[in-house]
Design an enzyme around this catalytic site. Structure first.
Site, PDB file in Angstrom:
ATOM      1  N   SER A 265       0.857  -1.199   0.000  1.00 46.66           N
ATOM      2  CA  SER A 265       0.000   0.000   0.000  1.00 46.66           C
ATOM      3  C   SER A 265       0.885   1.238   0.000  1.00 46.66           C
ATOM      4  O   SER A 265       2.084   1.161   0.314  1.00 46.66           O
ATOM      5  CB  SER A 265      -0.852  -0.027   1.274  1.00 46.66           C
ATOM      6  OG  SER A 265      -1.490   1.212   1.495  1.00 46.66           O
TER       7      SER A 265
ATOM      8  N   TYR B 136      -3.628  -0.864   9.982  1.00 52.38           N
ATOM      9  CA  TYR B 136      -3.428  -1.055   8.540  1.00 52.38           C
ATOM     10  C   TYR B 136      -2.022  -0.590   8.151  1.00 52.38           C
ATOM     11  O   TYR B 136      -1.290  -1.278   7.428  1.00 52.38           O
ATOM     12  CB  TYR B 136      -4.503  -0.270   7.787  1.00 52.38           C
ATOM     13  CG  TYR B 136      -4.507  -0.479   6.294  1.00 52.38           C
ATOM     14  CD1 TYR B 136      -5.187  -1.561   5.733  1.00 52.38           C
ATOM     15  CD2 TYR B 136      -3.840   0.395   5.439  1.00 52.38           C
ATOM     16  CE1 TYR B 136      -5.203  -1.761   4.361  1.00 52.38           C
ATOM     17  CE2 TYR B 136      -3.850   0.205   4.071  1.00 52.38           C
ATOM     18  CZ  TYR B 136      -4.534  -0.872   3.535  1.00 52.38           C
ATOM     19  OH  TYR B 136      -4.541  -1.067   2.172  1.00 52.38           O
TER      20      TYR B 136
HETATM   21  P1  NAP Z   1     -11.789  -5.161  -1.175  1.00 57.57           P
HETATM   22  O1  NAP Z   1     -12.570  -4.799  -2.375  1.00 57.57           O
HETATM   23  O2  NAP Z   1     -12.348  -4.899   0.190  1.00 57.57           O
HETATM   24  O3  NAP Z   1     -11.318  -6.687  -1.286  1.00 57.57           O
HETATM   25  C1  NAP Z   1     -10.705  -7.352  -0.225  1.00 57.57           C
HETATM   26  C2  NAP Z   1     -10.729  -8.834  -0.525  1.00 57.57           C
HETATM   27  O4  NAP Z   1     -10.171  -9.544   0.594  1.00 57.57           O
HETATM   28  C3  NAP Z   1     -12.155  -9.370  -0.707  1.00 57.57           C
HETATM   29  O5  NAP Z   1     -12.161 -10.381  -1.654  1.00 57.57           O
HETATM   30  C4  NAP Z   1     -12.442  -9.949   0.666  1.00 57.57           C
HETATM   31  O6  NAP Z   1     -13.486 -10.911   0.666  1.00 57.57           O
HETATM   32  C5  NAP Z   1     -11.092 -10.557   0.993  1.00 57.57           C
HETATM   33  N1  NAP Z   1     -10.950 -10.849   2.417  1.00 57.57           N
HETATM   34  C6  NAP Z   1     -11.176 -10.014   3.466  1.00 57.57           C
HETATM   35  N2  NAP Z   1     -10.988 -10.672   4.613  1.00 57.57           N
HETATM   36  C7  NAP Z   1     -10.630 -11.939   4.302  1.00 57.57           C
HETATM   37  C8  NAP Z   1     -10.335 -13.094   5.059  1.00 57.57           C
HETATM   38  N3  NAP Z   1     -10.370 -13.090   6.396  1.00 57.57           N
HETATM   39  N4  NAP Z   1     -10.008 -14.234   4.416  1.00 57.57           N
HETATM   40  C9  NAP Z   1      -9.976 -14.270   3.048  1.00 57.57           C
HETATM   41  N5  NAP Z   1     -10.276 -13.216   2.274  1.00 57.57           N
HETATM   42  C10 NAP Z   1     -10.601 -12.057   2.902  1.00 57.57           C
HETATM   43  O7  NAP Z   1     -10.431  -4.361  -1.155  1.00 57.57           O
HETATM   44  P2  NAP Z   1      -9.337  -4.053  -2.283  1.00 57.57           P
HETATM   45  O8  NAP Z   1      -9.210  -2.593  -2.338  1.00 57.57           O
HETATM   46  O9  NAP Z   1      -9.565  -4.820  -3.528  1.00 57.57           O
HETATM   47  O10 NAP Z   1      -8.066  -4.595  -1.498  1.00 57.57           O
HETATM   48  C11 NAP Z   1      -7.245  -5.647  -1.948  1.00 57.57           C
HETATM   49  C12 NAP Z   1      -5.862  -5.444  -1.360  1.00 57.57           C
HETATM   50  O11 NAP Z   1      -5.334  -4.218  -1.842  1.00 57.57           O
HETATM   51  C13 NAP Z   1      -5.863  -5.326   0.164  1.00 57.57           C
HETATM   52  O12 NAP Z   1      -4.716  -5.971   0.689  1.00 57.57           O
HETATM   53  C14 NAP Z   1      -5.764  -3.835   0.388  1.00 57.57           C
HETATM   54  O13 NAP Z   1      -5.194  -3.515   1.621  1.00 57.57           O
HETATM   55  C15 NAP Z   1      -4.867  -3.448  -0.769  1.00 57.57           C
HETATM   56  N6  NAP Z   1      -4.907  -2.031  -1.126  1.00 57.57           N
HETATM   57  C16 NAP Z   1      -6.044  -1.445  -1.577  1.00 57.57           C
HETATM   58  C17 NAP Z   1      -6.012  -0.094  -1.921  1.00 57.57           C
HETATM   59  C18 NAP Z   1      -7.228   0.641  -2.429  1.00 57.57           C
HETATM   60  O14 NAP Z   1      -7.145   1.871  -2.605  1.00 57.57           O
HETATM   61  N7  NAP Z   1      -8.335  -0.020  -2.687  1.00 57.57           N
HETATM   62  C19 NAP Z   1      -4.841   0.634  -1.809  1.00 57.57           C
HETATM   63  C20 NAP Z   1      -3.697  -0.002  -1.353  1.00 57.57           C
HETATM   64  C21 NAP Z   1      -3.733  -1.338  -1.025  1.00 57.57           C
HETATM   65  P3  NAP Z   1     -15.027 -10.434   0.938  1.00 57.57           P
HETATM   66  O15 NAP Z   1     -15.352  -9.468  -0.158  1.00 57.57           O
HETATM   67  O16 NAP Z   1     -15.790 -11.692   0.868  1.00 57.57           O
HETATM   68  O17 NAP Z   1     -15.025  -9.813   2.303  1.00 57.57           O
END
Ligand code: NAP
Length: 253
Positions: free
Chosen positions: A146, A159
């Site tokens: 991130s 986080y």
């Molecule tokens: P998201 O849409 O909330 O997706 C998160 C994913 O993780 C979902 O598939 C969720 O499943 C799954 N998950 C959550 N808890 C879990 C668990 N206990 N066991 C297995 N799977 C689990 O978020 P995203 O933005 O795509 O994030 C993906 C990654 O990118 C994360 O590591 C996040 O920190 C990182 N990130 C995101 C951003 C951003 O701006 N979006 C920026 C930097 C880094 P459910 O949907 O079923 O809960």
């Protein structure tokens, strides 16, 4: 096969993508399938069918595995039961959660949930998957870090701690495994429009302040991460311990 295909094709590879139900994980899983990989979709509940359907429409192949990555003590047992028959070439540690609260009021419960899901699960799952990679002397591990692997953030202490640690762990694993042909790298996404960022996108003031700082002038989309994810899974044999920032220029500002 063209030069480009031989550089970046994932044909014949098996990729495990955690958190593949939505957002960044869904885009990477679909991108990998389109690049030729067989993809194992990992989620913690039964909501992976949408991703599986998109992959099927693209003539790709996927499998679904349910493991709750916040339950650290059961990951090894679940891995043995559900994943040990697969020969995994590419692991994307993407699943992650965020909980927002001022540091002074941050609960131990939220701290533990975030650290377990975003960091401890990455350590334990990678340990399991890497055993076979190290035996075969090939493999790519890609951790989703991130901007908060570099910055402190506001109201997200767990986080931030987890994502700084993911970047460090990426280097630690990479140092041990580079000579065994296993590359470990990370991608640091900028501000991407997913469920994870819905709350701040709905906060008009916060949304405008974020947008005004991004040189590209827009939120990233999950598909913006796919090129970096394919590169790190393919033509990256001499890239080790790197965190590749894909942020529309945020950190350059
Ligand atoms: P998201 O849409 O909330 O997706 C998160 C994913 O993780 C979902 O598939 C969720 O499943 C799954 N998950 C959550 N808890 C879990 C668990 N206990 N066991 C297995 N799977 C689990 O978020 P995203 O933005 O795509 O994030 C993906 C990654 O990118 C994360 O590591 C996040 O920190 C990182 N990130 C995101 C951003 C951003 O701006 N979006 C920026 C930097 C880094 P459910 O949907 O079923 O809960």
């Amino acid at each position: 096969m063209s030069f480009l295909q031989s550089m970046f094709s994932l044909s014949g590879k098996t990729a495990l993508v955690t958190g593949a139900s939505t957002g960044i994980g869904q885009s990477i899983a679909v991108g990998y399938a389109r690049a030729g990989a067989e993809v194992i979709l990992l989620g913690h509940r039964d909501n992976l069918q949408e991703t599986a359907d998109i992959i099927e429409q693209a003539d790709g192949v996927s499998h679904q595995v349910i493991i709750d990555l916040s339950q650290i003590d059961s990951i090894k047992e679940k891995y043995d039961a559900l994943l040990s028959d697969y020969q995994i070439d590419i692991l994307v540690n993407n699943a992650g959660i965020i909980r927002r609260q001022q540091a002074v009021d941050y609960s131990q419960h939220d701290w533990n949930d975030v650290i377990n899901t975003n960091l401890n699960a990455v350590f334990v799952l990678t340990q399991e998957v890497s055993k076979n990679m190290l035996k075969r002397k090939q493999g790519k591990v890609i951790n989703i870090a991130s901007l908060l692997s570099f910055q402190g953030g506001v109201f997200v202490p767990a986080y931030t701690a987890s994502k700084h640690a993911v970047s460090g762990l990426t280097k630690a694993f990479a140092n041990e495994w580079a000579s065994a042909g296993v590359q470990v790298n990370a991608i640091a996404p900028g501000y991407i429009a997913t469920n994870n960022t819905q709350a701040i996108r709905e906060d008009t003031e916060r949304n405008e302040s974020i947008l005004s700082r991004i040189p590209t002038g827009r939120w990233g989309q999950p598909d913006d991460l796919v090129g970096a994810a394919i590169f790190l899974a393919s033509a990256s044999d001499y890239v080790n311990g790197h965190t590749l920032v894909v942020d529309g220029g945020w950190l350059a500002r």
